[in-house]
Each structure stands twice: as structure tokens, then as C-alpha cells.
Design a protein around this motif. Sequence first.
Motif, PDB file in Angstrom:
ATOM      1  N   VAL B  23       0.901  -1.229  -0.101  1.00  0.00           N
ATOM      2  CA  VAL B  23       0.077   0.042  -0.018  1.00  0.00           C
ATOM      3  C   VAL B  23       0.978   1.360  -0.005  1.00  0.00           C
ATOM      4  CG1 VAL B  23      -1.899   1.378   1.231  1.00  0.00           C
ATOM      5  CG2 VAL B  23      -1.997  -1.205   1.163  1.00  0.00           C
ATOM      6  N   ARG B  24       1.863   1.171   0.697  1.00  0.00           N
ATOM      7  CA  ARG B  24       2.810   2.530   0.634  1.00  0.00           C
ATOM      8  C   ARG B  24       3.283   2.701  -0.870  1.00  0.00           C
ATOM      9  NH1 ARG B  24       5.639  -0.241   5.625  1.00  0.00           N
ATOM     10  NH2 ARG B  24       7.321  -0.628   4.204  1.00  0.00           N
ATOM     11  N   ILE B  25       3.791   1.418  -1.581  1.00  0.00           N
ATOM     12  CA  ILE B  25       4.092   2.006  -2.957  1.00  0.00           C
ATOM     13  C   ILE B  25       2.867   2.510  -3.785  1.00  0.00           C
ATOM     14  CG2 ILE B  25       4.794   0.916  -5.131  1.00  0.00           C
ATOM     15  CD1 ILE B  25       6.147  -1.324  -3.405  1.00  0.00           C
ATOM     16  N   ALA B  26       1.686   2.018  -3.189  1.00  0.00           N
ATOM     17  CA  ALA B  26       0.693   2.465  -4.338  1.00  0.00           C
ATOM     18  C   ALA B  26       0.353   4.253  -3.951  1.00  0.00           C
ATOM     19  CB  ALA B  26      -0.657   1.885  -3.825  1.00  0.00           C
ATOM     20  N   LEU B  27       0.494   4.300  -2.609  1.00  0.00           N
ATOM     21  CA  LEU B  27       0.315   5.979  -2.236  1.00  0.00           C
ATOM     22  C   LEU B  27       1.483   6.564  -2.678  1.00  0.00           C
ATOM     23  CD1 LEU B  27      -0.501   5.055   1.814  1.00  0.00           C
ATOM     24  CD2 LEU B  27      -2.163   5.916  -0.218  1.00  0.00           C
ATOM     25  N   ASN B  28       2.537   6.178  -2.821  1.00  0.00           N
ATOM     26  CA  ASN B  28       3.584   6.859  -3.342  1.00  0.00           C
ATOM     27  C   ASN B  28       3.579   7.076  -5.037  1.00  0.00           C
ATOM     28  OD1 ASN B  28       4.793   6.932  -0.992  1.00  0.00           O
ATOM     29  ND2 ASN B  28       6.492   5.259  -1.417  1.00  0.00           N
ATOM     30  N   LEU B  29       3.287   5.956  -5.529  1.00  0.00           N
ATOM     31  CA  LEU B  29       2.841   5.943  -7.108  1.00  0.00           C
ATOM     32  C   LEU B  29       1.883   7.091  -7.379  1.00  0.00           C
ATOM     33  CD1 LEU B  29       3.218   2.431  -8.099  1.00  0.00           C
ATOM     34  CD2 LEU B  29       4.632   4.265  -8.807  1.00  0.00           C
ATOM     35  N   LYS B  30       0.823   7.128  -6.542  1.00  0.00           N
ATOM     36  CA  LYS B  30      -0.407   7.690  -6.710  1.00  0.00           C
ATOM     37  C   LYS B  30      -0.318   9.241  -6.149  1.00  0.00           C
ATOM     38  CE  LYS B  30      -3.754   4.173  -8.037  1.00  0.00           C
ATOM     39  NZ  LYS B  30      -4.184   4.730  -9.029  1.00  0.00           N
ATOM     40  N   LYS B  31       0.866   9.415  -5.578  1.00  0.00           N
ATOM     41  CA  LYS B  31       1.037  10.867  -5.129  1.00  0.00           C
ATOM     42  C   LYS B  31       0.101  11.082  -3.808  1.00  0.00           C
ATOM     43  CE  LYS B  31       3.171  12.264  -9.471  1.00  0.00           C
ATOM     44  NZ  LYS B  31       4.528  11.423  -9.391  1.00  0.00           N
TER      45      LYS B  31
END
Lengths: 218, 218
Positions: B23-31
Motif C-alpha cells: 500500500v505504501r508503494i501505491a500511495l507513492n505512485l499515486k502521489k
Amino acid sequence: MSSPALDRPVLYSYFRSSCSWRVRIALNLKKIDAEIRPINLLKGEQRSEEFLKIQPFGFVPAYIDSKSGQTLIESVSIIEYLDEIHPEYPLLPKNPLERAKVRALVQAVAMDIQPVTNLRILKYVGEEKKGEWAKHFLAEGFKALEKMLEKTAGVYSFGDSITMADLALVPQVYNGVRFGVDMSAFPIISRINSILSELPEFKAAYPTQQIDCPAELR
Amino acid sequence: MSSPALDRPVLYSYFRSSCSWRVRIALNLKKIDAEIRPINLLKGEQRSEEFLKIQPFGFVPAYIDSKSGQTLIESVSIIEYLDEIHPEYPLLPKNPLERAKVRALVQAVAMDIQPVTNLRILKYVGEEKKGEWAKHFLAEGFKALEKMLEKTAGVYSFGDSITMADLALVPQVYNGVRFGVDMSAFPIISRINSILSELPEFKAAYPTQQIDCPAELR
């Protein structure tokens, strides 16, 4: 894996596999007539060279899409696909927050209960300890699922419409009963399961109704 | 579970939890700028009465949506939600068959590898046997995942765009290395993991970059 277009879709299934069962319910609800190709897990057919090319984990189900001839694997992914291409019988609400809650219920079963209590794991745990293992993780899982349903359930797992969450629930309850879990400790799960089990689309997906169910278990 | 609207979303996370990491990666990718609230799994904070009200299994992650104040659980469900409300950085292809293949890659990790090798299971397996257990199921899982990737991979897990499948892959490889799996046996997985690990959105999600990573592990 791709093959020519088919008359109708194909589902590789095992009568008692809860993941195959989920997809069977989805097909019935969406009125999709699929050919069932049984894979006998007890005979080890899932580990044949041919089947491992289709599903490298050696798990059922696998689904051949009739139009494209392409093979899809992983039950939840197949159900999401069926829901996208047959939106006329939706298995998810429209609202993103509600969709997330339904998917969380699905994943509670599909990620946190089923994978740790399935045939593969119990074989590895061994004959002596597998009963205790299954009972422990099933009871722990149902306890958490019951808590989730306290917030979401109506007639069914999420409100008053059938969703993907119901497709995951019914086969898991069957496995709970099979391993001797006292399901009366989970009144919401038990109530929803009873109601769903009366519906023709759910009845037809039941293990004993499958072509590969041995006569002595019918 | 619902609370008033917040300034920004909240992610309950543990630095080394592979499901939080996805989820951390998803948040980062989606800014998406989220507040991280650490839950220390080793100290048992996930079993506090307060946290069990949020996540009845006692698992991280959990995500509080800032607009509605509602809490979502189960990592894949949270990622699907983020993808639905932030479609400008898509984590799934548009075509239903392709979406199903990406989701199958996600589920291979999220259903067939991670749940059977996580902290909860290894604790139950016991100190003596847990190393062998983890190594067995990780190696078996990576072997099947590698076969799946032979059919789908481009630069990344599915073709040449980053998808949900990549979010599941990276944290799982970390756990493979941690348990001594020989990852050189899985060249596609290793190659994709190396490429992804260089991207800033993936780097920032790494355990050692988290506020709850102990100083001695940084």
C-alpha cells in the motif's frame, strides 16, 4: 495460454475445492453456461505436466474464456473478470468505498482463511496435527470475519444484495463444518450461509451437485 | 468504522509488513500524502482492543480515507480502492482479460505465497521448524510465479507499465531473501525486482525508510 475460440467457456474444477466453488456460484449467478473439466486433486491430476502449464501452482480453478480462448487463473481474479464482462448481474456495489468493503470481506476469506487451511498446507502439516491446525485457523478466521460482518451485513454479507463476499463465504463455512468448527459461535455467518444455501444458483454449485462428486458422497 | 473528515489519509503500517509495504508503494505512485501510524507487530500492538476494532484479524495495513473518515482494511482491497478513486495513475490495464492477468499475479503473491509464510503462521509453526517452512513455501511460490511471469512480463510484471502485480512482487522478494531463498533461481522475478527497486516511489516505501524502522536496521 491461448487456444481458438470455443463454443462455451471451460472451468477446471474439483467438486470440493472452495476456490472452484466460488467461481461456480459466479457462473450460475451470471447465467454463464460453462463446461466443467474435473481435476481430481486426490489423484494428483493438478500436478500433471499439462495442468501445470495452465496453472503453475497446480491449483484449481482455471477458466478458459470462450471468445478469446485465453486461460485465466486465481479464483478472485476470475470472478472480478466475470463481473467486468457481465455487468448485468453485478457482484460489487457501484460506490468505491462500498466496493472496497466487499473486497475486504472476500479477501478475509481468500487471503486470511482459505490459503492457510487448504489441502496443500494440511498435507505439509501432516496427518497427526492437521485437524488441530485447521480448526485453529478456521475458528480464528471466522471470529474476525464475524466482526467484519457485524458492520456490513444485511440479508447478505454486504447489505441486501448478493456480492462477491457471499461467494467466498459459503464454501468456507462448508470447510468449517467439515473440520468440526462450532459454527454456532458465529451467528451472522451462519444465518447468511443458511439463506444463501437455499438459492438455486448456490445449490447448483454445491460439491454434491458436481459431475466429479463420487457416488458415495452424493 | 467512521470518523470525521481528516486533513489527509492515515495508513496503519509496520515497516517490515509486506502488506503495508504494497500500500505504501501505491500511495507513492499515486502521489497521495498519508500519515503513517506505526503498529508494532513485535510488541503485539495489533492485538490491542483499539486496533482489533479497526482490523478484527489484527493485521496491518488499515487505511483511513480522509474525505469520508471511513476505515478500509485488506491490502489488495485498499489498492483497488486507491486505483478507482485516483485513476490518473492506473495500476491496472484497461482491457478486462489483461486486468484479470494482473490480478492473478497479485493474488499469486497475496493469496498463495504471503499468507502461508507470514509472522502469524511462522509463530504457530514454531521456532524450530519455521525456517524450513518459510523456505519451502516461498521457493514453491516463487517457482510458480516465475512461470506466470514468463507469459506476462515485459520491463515489469505485466508488460512495460507498472501494475498492482509489481506492488506485490517487491515486498515478497525481500521476504524471500530474508529467509534465505536462492533468488537467482528466479531470473525474471529478480530482474523486475532490481528495476523496480531503483524507482523513487519504491525506494521510499522500503522498510528502512519508514519512521518505525529501528535505528540499528537502517
